[in-house]
Design a protein around this motif. Structure first.
Motif, short mmCIF file in Angstrom:
data_model
loop_
_atom_site.label_atom_id
_atom_site.label_comp_id
_atom_site.label_asym_id
_atom_site.label_seq_id
_atom_site.Cartn_x
_atom_site.Cartn_y
_atom_site.Cartn_z
N ASN A 127 0.81 -1.22 0.00
CA ASN A 127 0.00 0.00 0.00
C ASN A 127 0.85 1.27 0.00
N GLU A 128 2.01 1.22 0.61
CA GLU A 128 2.91 2.38 0.57
C GLU A 128 3.38 2.63 -0.86
N THR A 129 3.75 1.58 -1.56
CA THR A 129 4.20 1.71 -2.94
C THR A 129 3.08 2.22 -3.84
N VAL A 130 1.90 1.59 -3.73
CA VAL A 130 0.76 2.02 -4.55
C VAL A 130 0.41 3.47 -4.24
N GLY A 131 0.39 3.82 -2.97
CA GLY A 131 0.06 5.19 -2.59
C GLY A 131 1.03 6.21 -3.14
N ARG A 132 2.31 5.89 -3.13
CA ARG A 132 3.31 6.82 -3.65
C ARG A 132 3.21 6.96 -5.17
N VAL A 133 2.89 5.87 -5.86
CA VAL A 133 2.70 5.95 -7.31
C VAL A 133 1.44 6.75 -7.63
N VAL A 134 0.36 6.46 -6.94
CA VAL A 134 -0.92 7.13 -7.19
C VAL A 134 -0.83 8.62 -6.86
N ALA A 135 0.02 9.00 -5.93
CA ALA A 135 0.19 10.42 -5.60
C ALA A 135 0.57 11.23 -6.84
N TRP A 136 1.30 10.63 -7.75
CA TRP A 136 1.69 11.31 -8.98
C TRP A 136 0.49 11.55 -9.90
N PHE A 137 -0.57 10.76 -9.74
CA PHE A 137 -1.78 10.97 -10.54
C PHE A 137 -2.36 12.35 -10.27
N ASN A 138 -2.14 12.88 -9.07
CA ASN A 138 -2.65 14.22 -8.74
C ASN A 138 -2.04 15.27 -9.65
N ILE A 139 -0.76 15.14 -9.92
CA ILE A 139 -0.09 16.10 -10.82
C ILE A 139 -0.66 15.96 -12.23
N ALA A 140 -0.84 14.73 -12.67
CA ALA A 140 -1.43 14.51 -14.00
C ALA A 140 -2.83 15.12 -14.07
N LEU A 141 -3.60 14.97 -13.01
CA LEU A 141 -4.95 15.51 -12.98
C LEU A 141 -4.93 17.05 -13.01
N ILE A 142 -4.04 17.65 -12.27
CA ILE A 142 -3.93 19.12 -12.27
C ILE A 142 -3.58 19.63 -13.66
N ILE A 143 -2.61 18.99 -14.29
CA ILE A 143 -2.20 19.40 -15.65
C ILE A 143 -3.36 19.24 -16.62
N LEU A 144 -4.06 18.13 -16.52
CA LEU A 144 -5.19 17.86 -17.42
C LEU A 144 -6.31 18.87 -17.21
N VAL A 145 -6.63 19.19 -15.98
CA VAL A 145 -7.69 20.17 -15.70
C VAL A 145 -7.28 21.55 -16.23
N CYS A 146 -6.04 21.94 -16.01
CA CYS A 146 -5.56 23.22 -16.54
C CYS A 146 -5.66 23.26 -18.07
N PHE A 147 -5.27 22.17 -18.70
CA PHE A 147 -5.38 22.07 -20.16
C PHE A 147 -6.84 22.18 -20.59
N ASP A 148 -7.73 21.50 -19.89
CA ASP A 148 -9.15 21.51 -20.22
C ASP A 148 -9.74 22.90 -20.06
N VAL A 149 -9.44 23.55 -18.95
CA VAL A 149 -9.97 24.89 -18.69
C VAL A 149 -9.44 25.88 -19.73
N THR A 150 -8.15 25.81 -20.04
CA THR A 150 -7.57 26.69 -21.05
C THR A 150 -8.24 26.47 -22.39
N ARG A 151 -8.38 25.23 -22.75
CA ARG A 151 -8.99 24.89 -24.03
C ARG A 151 -10.45 25.37 -24.09
N ARG A 152 -11.16 25.19 -22.99
CA ARG A 152 -12.58 25.54 -22.96
C ARG A 152 -12.80 27.05 -22.96
N TYR A 153 -12.05 27.80 -22.15
CA TYR A 153 -12.32 29.23 -22.01
C TYR A 153 -11.56 30.12 -22.99
N LEU A 154 -10.38 29.71 -23.39
CA LEU A 154 -9.65 30.52 -24.37
C LEU A 154 -10.00 30.18 -25.81
N PHE A 155 -10.18 28.89 -26.05
CA PHE A 155 -10.42 28.46 -27.43
C PHE A 155 -11.85 28.03 -27.70
#
Length: 166
Positions: free
Chosen positions: A12-40
């Motif tokens: 569970n420690e290993t899985v948790g540490r790997v999954v923690a990186w998903f948060n960064i991917a999610l932040i980047i994806l949401v920023c991309f989505d918001v930029t795409r939606r509101y600017l373009f």
């Protein structure tokens, strides 16, 4: 018993540490989505679906990690005032009576749910949505399996503590 607890904790420690990186991917994806939606003034179903897929993976796969570190949500009126011994008994009985059976039910039903999605090759019903919906559905029994294992480790750890103090 210590070996079992150690291996479960390590998983569970290993899985948790790997999954923690998903948060960064999610932040980047949401920023991309918001930029795409509101600017373009453009959006795509696959982006929104991928956002909730990543969020679901974070939530499901990190539940065991959260329990391991005792950071799960606990609504209590009395627990914090109890002695360590009383808390250990509550954790043992609560784990046996509530946590483990609930995990077994979700693993069992979630497995059938994911397997059915895989067999039919389920994909998003939305045009431009993600294929392979069985991947996210497979995270349900997997996440609850990790939570079950960590619950078992918690029960064993608490029981071991109680046995030493008797």
């Amino acid at each position: 018993m210590k070996t079992i607890i150690h291996h479960i904790d390590r998983i569970n420690e290993t899985v948790g540490r790997v999954v923690a990186w998903f948060n960064i991917a999610l932040i980047i994806l949401v920023c991309f989505d918001v930029t795409r939606r509101y600017l373009f003034k453009d959006s795509a179903a696959w982006i929104m679906e991928l956002e909730w897929h990543i969020f679901a993976m974070i939530f499901l796969l990190s539940a065991g990690f959260t329990l391991k570190h005792d950071k799960h949500v606990r609504v209590d009126l009395f627990y914090e005032k109890f002695s360590e011994r009383e808390k250990a008994w509550i954790n043992v009985f609560g784990g046996i009576i509530f946590l483990l059976p609930w995990c077994i039910i979700v693993i069992y039903t979630g497995y059938d749910y994911a397997q059915s999605a895989f067999v039919i090759g389920e994909s998003s019903p939305d045009p431009g949505g993600l294929p392979g919906r069985y991947v996210i559905k497979a995270a349900i029994p997997l996440g609850f399996l990790l939570l079950f294992l960590q619950g078992l480790a918690m029960i064993l750890r608490q029981y071991s503590e109680l046995s030493r103090k008797m």
